[in-house]
Design a protein around this motif. Structure first.
Motif, mmCIF file in Angstrom:
data_model
loop_
_atom_site.group_PDB
_atom_site.id
_atom_site.type_symbol
_atom_site.label_atom_id
_atom_site.label_comp_id
_atom_site.label_asym_id
_atom_site.label_seq_id
_atom_site.Cartn_x
_atom_site.Cartn_y
_atom_site.Cartn_z
ATOM 1 N N SER A 30 -19.100 36.360 -23.296
ATOM 2 C CA SER A 30 -18.462 35.119 -22.643
ATOM 3 C C SER A 30 -17.050 35.377 -22.653
ATOM 4 O O SER A 30 -16.340 34.705 -21.933
ATOM 5 C CB SER A 30 -18.812 34.002 -23.312
ATOM 6 O OG SER A 30 -18.290 33.934 -24.658
ATOM 7 N N CYS A 34 -14.576 34.168 -19.431
ATOM 8 C CA CYS A 34 -13.934 32.980 -19.790
ATOM 9 C C CYS A 34 -12.643 33.532 -19.433
ATOM 10 O O CYS A 34 -11.795 32.813 -18.909
ATOM 11 C CB CYS A 34 -14.050 32.647 -21.129
ATOM 12 S SG CYS A 34 -12.981 31.537 -21.501
ATOM 13 N N TYR A 37 -12.004 33.965 -15.632
ATOM 14 C CA TYR A 37 -12.185 32.268 -14.832
ATOM 15 C C TYR A 37 -10.685 31.861 -15.185
ATOM 16 O O TYR A 37 -10.250 31.041 -14.087
ATOM 17 C CB TYR A 37 -13.359 31.566 -15.668
ATOM 18 C CG TYR A 37 -13.483 30.387 -15.042
ATOM 19 C CD1 TYR A 37 -13.547 30.009 -13.707
ATOM 20 C CD2 TYR A 37 -13.263 29.080 -15.782
ATOM 21 C CE1 TYR A 37 -13.733 28.868 -13.022
ATOM 22 C CE2 TYR A 37 -13.456 27.628 -15.257
ATOM 23 C CZ TYR A 37 -13.781 27.856 -13.960
ATOM 24 O OH TYR A 37 -13.792 26.442 -13.124
ATOM 25 N N PRO A 81 -18.797 27.990 -15.007
ATOM 26 C CA PRO A 81 -18.752 26.953 -16.214
ATOM 27 C C PRO A 81 -20.334 26.842 -16.699
ATOM 28 O O PRO A 81 -20.440 26.858 -17.977
ATOM 29 C CB PRO A 81 -18.534 25.708 -15.247
ATOM 30 C CG PRO A 81 -17.546 26.193 -14.336
ATOM 31 C CD PRO A 81 -17.774 27.665 -14.100
ATOM 32 N N LEU A 84 -21.061 29.741 -19.048
ATOM 33 C CA LEU A 84 -20.239 29.716 -20.172
ATOM 34 C C LEU A 84 -21.074 28.872 -21.152
ATOM 35 O O LEU A 84 -21.202 29.035 -22.403
ATOM 36 C CB LEU A 84 -18.879 29.314 -20.016
ATOM 37 C CG LEU A 84 -18.062 30.293 -19.577
ATOM 38 C CD1 LEU A 84 -16.519 29.864 -19.143
ATOM 39 C CD2 LEU A 84 -17.801 31.665 -20.146
ATOM 40 N N TRP A 88 -22.280 29.928 -24.685
ATOM 41 C CA TRP A 88 -21.704 29.392 -25.620
ATOM 42 C C TRP A 88 -22.648 28.315 -26.440
ATOM 43 O O TRP A 88 -22.764 28.389 -27.747
ATOM 44 C CB TRP A 88 -20.626 28.606 -25.422
ATOM 45 C CG TRP A 88 -19.131 29.255 -25.077
ATOM 46 C CD1 TRP A 88 -19.134 30.712 -25.323
ATOM 47 C CD2 TRP A 88 -18.216 29.137 -24.393
ATOM 48 N NE1 TRP A 88 -18.156 31.334 -24.872
ATOM 49 C CE2 TRP A 88 -17.141 30.310 -24.229
ATOM 50 C CE3 TRP A 88 -17.592 27.982 -23.860
ATOM 51 C CZ2 TRP A 88 -15.832 30.245 -23.559
ATOM 52 C CZ3 TRP A 88 -16.564 27.816 -23.143
ATOM 53 C CH2 TRP A 88 -15.484 29.111 -23.157
ATOM 54 N N THR A 284 -17.401 37.027 -10.164
ATOM 55 C CA THR A 284 -16.190 36.675 -10.786
ATOM 56 C C THR A 284 -14.770 37.410 -10.915
ATOM 57 O O THR A 284 -13.759 37.037 -11.056
ATOM 58 C CB THR A 284 -16.665 36.509 -12.464
ATOM 59 O OG1 THR A 284 -17.205 37.830 -13.006
ATOM 60 C CG2 THR A 284 -17.740 35.441 -12.714
#
Length: 320
Positions: A30, A34, A37, A81, A84, A88, A284
């Motif tokens: 992640s 992250c 992003y 989103p 993630l 997470w 991404t």
């Protein structure tokens, strides 16, 4: 299975796996997603704000760059989103409607980006091959119309595909072995023949992206021929530098897209997690790199960003 049971089963949510086989490493995986992003949000927002505030950048070329920035923000926000949340929080469930809405945004804005890249190649063709008529051919209003036409084209061709996909009964496993609602991974869960939707998506991809690619190649072929005829070596270099950023983005978009698509269709002996990671990276990484390419290759954007940063830093320094 009865029609009622199929309907009830089809309306159930799907479950996203994340990266199959690497579930124990989701927290580490992640981190780069992250980071990309956050950089995507900052970079593309900076480009949009720079063009909005700097009136010298209110020209068709920069409007097209803004369109790409909006597409990049939409791409990333539609996918990352939720991705993630899977990594997470182990929040793997995604609603039936939400899954197809996500898929719709991904496919639609892929088509929109292809259309905008075609428009940008036409913009450079007019600017270099017919500069005296540039301001009369590509006005601001016409540029916005081209952007809206690209959006309408993308949504228009993808809406029937989504209708075909949502009408299929999904009575097999609800687990999607992916980090997002990837088209082919979802279709494999259908317990009816998806040949009609497969044929439609193949025709659309071939005609839409294929035709755009041909016209883009033709435009840059004409540009290259015109540039080589310029008498000044500096003029040739300047023209080529102007097109450099566009060509970089085009190559990254089409080559990355083809690589991701073929890896989903044919495994080539690669592990499933490699296929999933390649698809995730395609959605991404380019949105993060595009504004960086603008900043490096397009001098006016670079100067505008520095000017904007200077204005933002000015009040902070004076207050200190």
């Amino acid at each position: 299975m009865s029609t009622t049971n199929r309907s009830n089963t089809s309306s159930l949510p799907f479950l996203l796996t994340g990266v199959p086989g690497l579930e124990g490493l989701h927290m580490w995986i992640s981190i780069p997603f992250c980071f990309t992003y956050i950089m995507t949000l900052l970079g593309n927002s900076m480009v949009l704000l720079t063009v909005r505030l700097d009136k010298s950048l209110h020209e068709p070329m920069y409007y097209f760059i803004c369109m790409l920035a909006v597409i990049d923000l939409t791409f990333s926000t539609a996918v990352v989103p939720k991705m993630l949340c899977v990594f997470w929080l182990d929040s793997r469930e995604i609603g039936f409607e939400a899954c197809f809405i996500q898929m719709f945004f991904i496919h639609t804005f892929t088509a929109v980006e292809s259309g905008v890249l075609l428009a940008m190649s036409f913009d450079r063709y007019i600017a270099i091959c017919n500069p005296l008529r540039y301001t009369t051919i590509l006005t601001s209003s016409r540029t916005i119309q081209i952007g809206l036409l690209s959006l309408a084209r993308g949504a228009g061709v993808m809406t029937p595909l989504m209708c075909l996909l949502t009408s299929l009964p999904y009575c097999k496993s609800r687990v999607i072995p992916h980090s997002y609602c990837e088209h082919m991974a979802v279709v494999e869960l259908a317990c009816a023949d998806p040949s009609v939707s497969d044929l439609y998506s193949l025709i659309v991809a071939t005609l839409l992206v294929g035709a755009d690619s041909v016209f883009i190649i033709f435009s840059y072929g004409m540009i290259l021929r015109s540039v080589m005829r310029l008498p000044s070596h500096e003029a040739r270099l300047k023209a080529l530098r102007t097109c450099g950023s566009h060509i970089s983005i085009i190559l990254m978009f089409y080559i990355g897209g083809l690589l991701s698509m073929y890896l989903q269709m044919f495994s080539f002996g690669l592990a499933p997690h490699v296929q999933v990671l390649v698809a995730d990276l395609y959605l991404t990484v380019p949105p993060m790199l595009n504004p960086l390419i603008y900043g490096i290759k397009v001098k006016q954007i670079q100067e505008g960003i520095f000017k904007l940063l200077g204005q933002l830093a000015g009040p902070s320094i004076s207050q200190a």
